[in-house]
Design a protein around this motif. Structure first.
Motif, PDB file in Angstrom:
ATOM      1  N   VAL A 261      -7.876   3.858  -2.002  1.00 33.20           N
ATOM      2  CA  VAL A 261      -8.764   3.626  -0.938  1.00 33.20           C
ATOM      3  C   VAL A 261      -9.329   2.419  -0.883  1.00 33.20           C
ATOM      4  CG1 VAL A 261     -11.002   4.256   0.301  1.00 33.20           C
ATOM      5  CG2 VAL A 261      -9.409   5.906  -0.629  1.00 33.20           C
ATOM      6  N   ARG A 262      -9.517   1.838  -1.913  1.00 28.45           N
ATOM      7  CA  ARG A 262     -10.256   0.436  -2.463  1.00 28.45           C
ATOM      8  C   ARG A 262      -9.316  -0.267  -2.110  1.00 28.45           C
ATOM      9  NH1 ARG A 262     -14.734  -1.072  -5.878  1.00 28.45           N
ATOM     10  NH2 ARG A 262     -15.413  -2.784  -4.806  1.00 28.45           N
ATOM     11  N   ILE A 263      -8.019  -0.476  -2.570  1.00 22.10           N
ATOM     12  CA  ILE A 263      -6.975  -1.277  -2.402  1.00 22.10           C
ATOM     13  C   ILE A 263      -6.649  -1.461  -0.763  1.00 22.10           C
ATOM     14  CG2 ILE A 263      -4.412  -1.748  -2.741  1.00 22.10           C
ATOM     15  CD1 ILE A 263      -4.674  -0.613  -5.407  1.00 22.10           C
ATOM     16  N   LEU A 264      -6.595  -0.356  -0.178  1.00 18.37           N
ATOM     17  CA  LEU A 264      -6.361  -0.497   1.305  1.00 18.37           C
ATOM     18  C   LEU A 264      -7.421  -1.143   2.048  1.00 18.37           C
ATOM     19  CD1 LEU A 264      -4.413   3.034   1.867  1.00 18.37           C
ATOM     20  CD2 LEU A 264      -3.565   0.942   1.764  1.00 18.37           C
ATOM     21  N   ALA A 265      -8.792  -0.751   1.727  1.00 20.99           N
ATOM     22  CA  ALA A 265      -9.819  -1.466   2.388  1.00 20.99           C
ATOM     23  C   ALA A 265      -9.712  -2.848   2.143  1.00 20.99           C
ATOM     24  CB  ALA A 265     -11.164  -0.812   1.607  1.00 20.99           C
ATOM     25  N   GLU A 266      -9.571  -3.485   0.953  1.00 21.92           N
ATOM     26  CA  GLU A 266      -9.502  -4.909   0.532  1.00 21.92           C
ATOM     27  C   GLU A 266      -8.293  -5.287   1.452  1.00 21.92           C
ATOM     28  OE1 GLU A 266     -11.750  -6.876  -1.112  1.00 21.92           O
ATOM     29  OE2 GLU A 266     -12.962  -5.033  -1.289  1.00 21.92           O
ATOM     30  N   ALA A 267      -7.198  -4.743   1.477  1.00 18.62           N
ATOM     31  CA  ALA A 267      -6.347  -5.490   2.217  1.00 18.62           C
ATOM     32  C   ALA A 267      -6.539  -5.490   3.617  1.00 18.62           C
ATOM     33  CB  ALA A 267      -5.021  -4.364   2.218  1.00 18.62           C
ATOM     34  N   SER A 268      -7.135  -4.660   4.404  1.00 23.72           N
ATOM     35  CA  SER A 268      -7.563  -4.385   5.587  1.00 23.72           C
ATOM     36  C   SER A 268      -8.666  -5.585   5.914  1.00 23.72           C
ATOM     37  CB  SER A 268      -8.286  -3.240   6.018  1.00 23.72           C
ATOM     38  OG  SER A 268      -8.413  -3.256   7.432  1.00 23.72           O
ATOM     39  N   ARG A 269      -9.674  -5.600   4.927  1.00 21.53           N
ATOM     40  CA  ARG A 269     -10.533  -6.674   4.950  1.00 21.53           C
ATOM     41  C   ARG A 269     -10.008  -7.989   5.057  1.00 21.53           C
ATOM     42  NH1 ARG A 269     -14.267  -9.381   1.809  1.00 21.53           N
ATOM     43  NH2 ARG A 269     -13.709  -8.974   0.058  1.00 21.53           N
ATOM     44  N   ARG A 270      -9.223  -8.252   4.021  1.00 22.38           N
ATOM     45  CA  ARG A 270      -8.624  -9.612   3.980  1.00 22.38           C
ATOM     46  C   ARG A 270      -7.289  -9.934   4.873  1.00 22.38           C
ATOM     47  NH1 ARG A 270     -10.441 -11.053  -1.292  1.00 22.38           N
ATOM     48  NH2 ARG A 270     -11.475  -9.625  -2.225  1.00 22.38           N
ATOM     49  N   LYS A 271      -7.077  -8.948   5.907  1.00 24.66           N
ATOM     50  CA  LYS A 271      -6.090  -9.120   6.678  1.00 24.66           C
ATOM     51  C   LYS A 271      -4.604  -9.392   6.089  1.00 24.66           C
ATOM     52  CE  LYS A 271      -8.639 -10.327  10.734  1.00 24.66           C
ATOM     53  NZ  LYS A 271      -9.963  -9.952  10.414  1.00 24.66           N
ATOM     54  N   ALA A 272      -4.542  -8.524   4.973  1.00 25.52           N
ATOM     55  CA  ALA A 272      -3.182  -8.915   4.133  1.00 25.52           C
ATOM     56  C   ALA A 272      -2.091  -8.140   4.914  1.00 25.52           C
ATOM     57  CB  ALA A 272      -3.381  -8.525   2.870  1.00 25.52           C
ATOM     58  N   GLY A 273      -0.977  -8.931   4.763  1.00 28.18           N
ATOM     59  CA  GLY A 273       0.285  -8.385   4.973  1.00 28.18           C
ATOM     60  C   GLY A 273       1.216  -7.981   4.370  1.00 28.18           C
ATOM     61  N   LEU A 274       0.860  -7.754   3.195  1.00 29.68           N
ATOM     62  CA  LEU A 274       1.473  -7.564   1.919  1.00 29.68           C
ATOM     63  C   LEU A 274       0.668  -7.378   0.583  1.00 29.68           C
ATOM     64  CD1 LEU A 274       4.305  -7.251   0.540  1.00 29.68           C
ATOM     65  CD2 LEU A 274       4.365  -9.456  -0.123  1.00 29.68           C
ATOM     66  N   VAL A 275       0.842  -6.068   0.120  1.00 30.59           N
ATOM     67  CA  VAL A 275       0.049  -5.943  -1.176  1.00 30.59           C
ATOM     68  C   VAL A 275       1.221  -5.722  -2.242  1.00 30.59           C
ATOM     69  CG1 VAL A 275      -1.091  -3.985  -2.590  1.00 30.59           C
ATOM     70  CG2 VAL A 275      -1.715  -4.423  -0.011  1.00 30.59           C
ATOM     71  N   ILE A 276       0.992  -6.281  -3.582  1.00 28.39           N
ATOM     72  CA  ILE A 276       2.020  -6.164  -4.428  1.00 28.39           C
ATOM     73  C   ILE A 276       1.470  -5.508  -5.598  1.00 28.39           C
ATOM     74  CG2 ILE A 276       2.764  -7.681  -6.337  1.00 28.39           C
ATOM     75  CD1 ILE A 276       3.045 -10.004  -4.306  1.00 28.39           C
ATOM     76  N   ALA A 277       2.084  -4.658  -6.209  1.00 23.87           N
ATOM     77  CA  ALA A 277       1.708  -3.449  -7.314  1.00 23.87           C
ATOM     78  C   ALA A 277       2.710  -3.145  -7.967  1.00 23.87           C
ATOM     79  CB  ALA A 277       0.916  -2.244  -6.393  1.00 23.87           C
ATOM     80  N   GLY A 278       2.405  -2.705  -9.337  1.00 29.13           N
ATOM     81  CA  GLY A 278       3.244  -2.154 -10.111  1.00 29.13           C
ATOM     82  C   GLY A 278       3.600  -0.787  -9.741  1.00 29.13           C
ATOM     83  N   GLY A 279       4.798  -0.382  -9.983  1.00 25.76           N
ATOM     84  CA  GLY A 279       5.020   1.100  -9.366  1.00 25.76           C
ATOM     85  C   GLY A 279       5.266   2.016 -10.810  1.00 25.76           C
ATOM     86  N   TYR A 280       4.555   3.371 -10.584  1.00 26.99           N
ATOM     87  CA  TYR A 280       4.611   4.352 -11.683  1.00 26.99           C
ATOM     88  C   TYR A 280       4.231   3.955 -12.948  1.00 26.99           C
ATOM     89  CZ  TYR A 280       6.269   6.959  -7.793  1.00 26.99           C
ATOM     90  OH  TYR A 280       6.541   7.843  -6.555  1.00 26.99           O
TER      91      TYR A 280
END
Length: 273
Positions: free
Chosen positions: A225-244
């Motif tokens: 929820v925090r990541i998606l909220a920050e992405a929305s607030r910053r108008k990000a078109g891409l989120v980079i994250a490690g997987g699993y």
């Protein structure tokens, strides 16, 4: 560092067309070869063997063949219209298995967030992240913004997977209008989170990418929820994250950030394992 070759999974429908169009945008940006791939595994009937089973299996096979042929025709139609260098691959095989194997030919894999028809008609995103050995761009059904040329959010966690994702995302990060590196940390760990995010930004600066370190205090919200909220607030078109980073079985049983990100959001994710 660039992406000389891209591989996009193609099926049917508007979502697939949008994904191929996005892949074309990236191919143009990187002057890259775009490889389209589709696979369909004839689905075994859920019946005990009966007389005429051979004819039933033949129908399933013909259906699978028709699906990949239509996907190929649509891929060629879009890439021809965009004048993109393209190559087509298709087979009657497990989509996930074929995609993981053919990933050897590409620098970046582009797939759908929602694996409708998996495992017979589409690859499961989690399987691709774990088995492809390449960075994976996961595209939601509806994108609020483009992952190219817009702000990028790096959702940092100090794991091997995060380090791999950032390193493999360098070509996309170079095209970002802004880069923010966040880490959600408990109050006692905020100083360390500041050091870690600053280190990531220094790494990026040595690759001619300006980024801002932003440690965030844990406020009790789930990390997703925090990541998606920050992405929305910053108008990000891409989120980079490690997987699993914690293992897929554990995430399937207990939940986890990767699993949640693959099920939510209207932003593209680049993940690596």
């Amino acid at each position: 560092m660039t992406c000389p070759s891209l591989l996009v999974y193609v099926d049917e429908g508007d979502e697939s067309d949008a994904r191929v169009e996005l892949a074309c945008d990236l191919a143009v940006s990187f002057d890259a070869l775009l490889i389209g791939l589709s696979a369909s595994l004839p689905q075994p009937p859920m019946l005990a063997p009966i007389a005429g089973m051979g004819e039933v299996l033949a129908v399933y096979r013909e259906t699978a063949e028709s699906e990949v042929e239509r996907a190929g025709a649509r891929f060629r139609e879009i890439t021809d219209a965009r004048s993109v260098r393209a190559e087509w691959r298709a087979g009657l095989d497990s989509p996930g298995r074929m995609l993981a194997g053919d990933a050897r030919a590409a620098d970046l894999i582009i797939i759908a967030q929602k694996a409708r028809g998996a495992p017979f008609r589409a690859p499961d995103p989690g399987d691709v992240i774990l088995t492809a050995g390449r960075p994976v761009l996961v595209v939601p059904p509806v994108r609020a913004r483009s992952p190219v040329g817009e702000p990028v959010l790096v959702a940092w966690k100090d794991t091997r997977e995060s380090r791999q994702a950032v390193a493999e995302a360098l070509p996309l990060l170079r095209m970002a209008s802004r880069v923010d590196v966040i880490e959600v940390a408990a109050a006692p760990d905020m100083a360390l989170a500041g050091t870690r995010t600053a280190d990531v930004c220094q790494f990026l600066k040595r690759h001619q990418i300006e980024a801002t370190p932003t440690p965030l205090a844990d406020n009790g919200d789930p990390t997703t929820v925090r990541i998606l909220a920050e992405a929305s607030r910053r108008k990000a078109g891409l989120v980079i994250a490690g997987g699993y980073g914690h293992g897929r079985i554990r995430q399937w049983m207990l939940g986890g950030v990767t699993r949640s990100l693959l099920n939510h959001g209207d932003v593209c994710f680049l993940m690596a394992h």
